[in-house]
Scaffold this active site. Structure first.
Site, mmCIF file in Angstrom:
data_model
loop_
_atom_site.group_PDB
_atom_site.id
_atom_site.type_symbol
_atom_site.label_atom_id
_atom_site.label_comp_id
_atom_site.label_asym_id
_atom_site.label_seq_id
_atom_site.Cartn_x
_atom_site.Cartn_y
_atom_site.Cartn_z
ATOM 1 N N TYR A 1 58.704 80.566 38.223
ATOM 2 C CA TYR A 1 57.463 79.940 37.645
ATOM 3 C C TYR A 1 56.632 79.006 38.681
ATOM 4 C CZ TYR A 1 54.627 78.260 33.704
ATOM 5 O OH TYR A 1 53.844 77.861 32.792
ATOM 6 N N LYS B 1 51.395 72.906 35.788
ATOM 7 C CA LYS B 1 51.573 72.456 34.379
ATOM 8 C C LYS B 1 52.193 70.922 34.281
ATOM 9 C CE LYS B 1 50.908 76.002 31.704
ATOM 10 N NZ LYS B 1 49.804 76.136 30.798
#
Length: 254
Positions: free
Chosen positions: A153, A160
């Site tokens: 990720y 995020k």
């Protein structure tokens, strides 16, 4: 009457009918709201998808990194509704070079793209439509757990984390205007955006085994319901919050 009866909601990020944003738009309409959509790039595709909603919704072009489009957004939305009660931020993009285990080698240019599109865009979108939220309202952004690192990720995880912080600061500065800002942190779902992440299947594979409630990577409805609930008046004193909709995965250890 639905829990959004009479409300006017702007939903961004509808790409296909498997996206969380599509199901948010559908549930909003089913709960009584008038919905306006935005799309980026392939507007004709978004317009086709919009016809699959219970009621077809207008689709406006929006590149959240384009200042001209942001500056004109409130006026363009006002051509369809006389104000907004809610905004859904379902926007994120990270170049392939910033994903898939390439964290140590990613260039700033790719990180900057990720942060601009996935993080700063929440502030940019919210402030762009503030003139339409004179009576307050709710802003809800879609998140992914960033309390720990996840394989592959990489810089999207960093983006995020920034998104969560941005939401908290927006909550601080918009509270006196009666605008709530919250996040829904969904578990991994097999959306078009997710499938573009190298190694997504590996990332998602742990959820069905470890989540106390289990997790269906093909079902966006639980996350969409949480977004709709936060858009409603049933959370009048909740802001700066992250609601996890991941089967409880985030709460468990290895």
């Amino acid at each position: 009457m639905g829990i959004l009866e009479g409300k006017r909601i702007l939903v961004t990020g509808v790409i296909t009918d498997s996206s969380i944003a599509f199901h948010v738009a559908r549930l909003c309409q089913e709960q009584g709201a008038t919905v306006v959509l935005t799309g980026y790039g392939r507007l004709s595709l978004v317009e086709r998808i919009a016809k699959r909603l219970p009621e077809p919704s207008p689709v406006l072009e929006l590149d959240v990194t384009n200042d001209e489009q942001l500056d004109s957004l409130a006026g363009r939305v006002a051509e369809h509704v006389d104000g907004l009660d809610g905004v859904v931020h379902s926007i994120g993009f990270t170049p392939q070079e910033a994903l898939g285990g390439n964290f140590l080698n990613t260039r700033w240019e790719d990180v900057a793209t990720a942060l601009h599109t996935s993080t700063f865009s929440l502030k940019a979108l919210t402030t762009a439509v503030l003139p339409l939220m004179k009576d307050g309202g709710s802003v809800v952004a879609l998140d992914f757990d960033n309390s720990v690192s996840y394989p592959i990720y990489d810089w999207m995880g960093v983006a995020k984390s920034g998104l969560a912080s941005t939401a908290r600061y927006l909550a601080r500065y918009l509270g006196d205007q009666k605008i709530r800002v919250n996040l829904v942190s969904a578990g991994p779902l097999s959306t078009m955006a997710a499938r573009s992440i190298p190694g997504f299947e590996e990332l998602a594979s742990a959820w069905p085994q470890r989540a106390p409630l289990g997790w269906d990577v093909t079902n966006p409805e639980p996350a969409a319901r949480a977004v709709v609930a936060l858009l409603s008046d049933w959370f009048p004193a909740t802001t700066g919050e992250i609601v996890h909709v991941d089967g409880g995965f985030h709460s468990t250890g290895a």
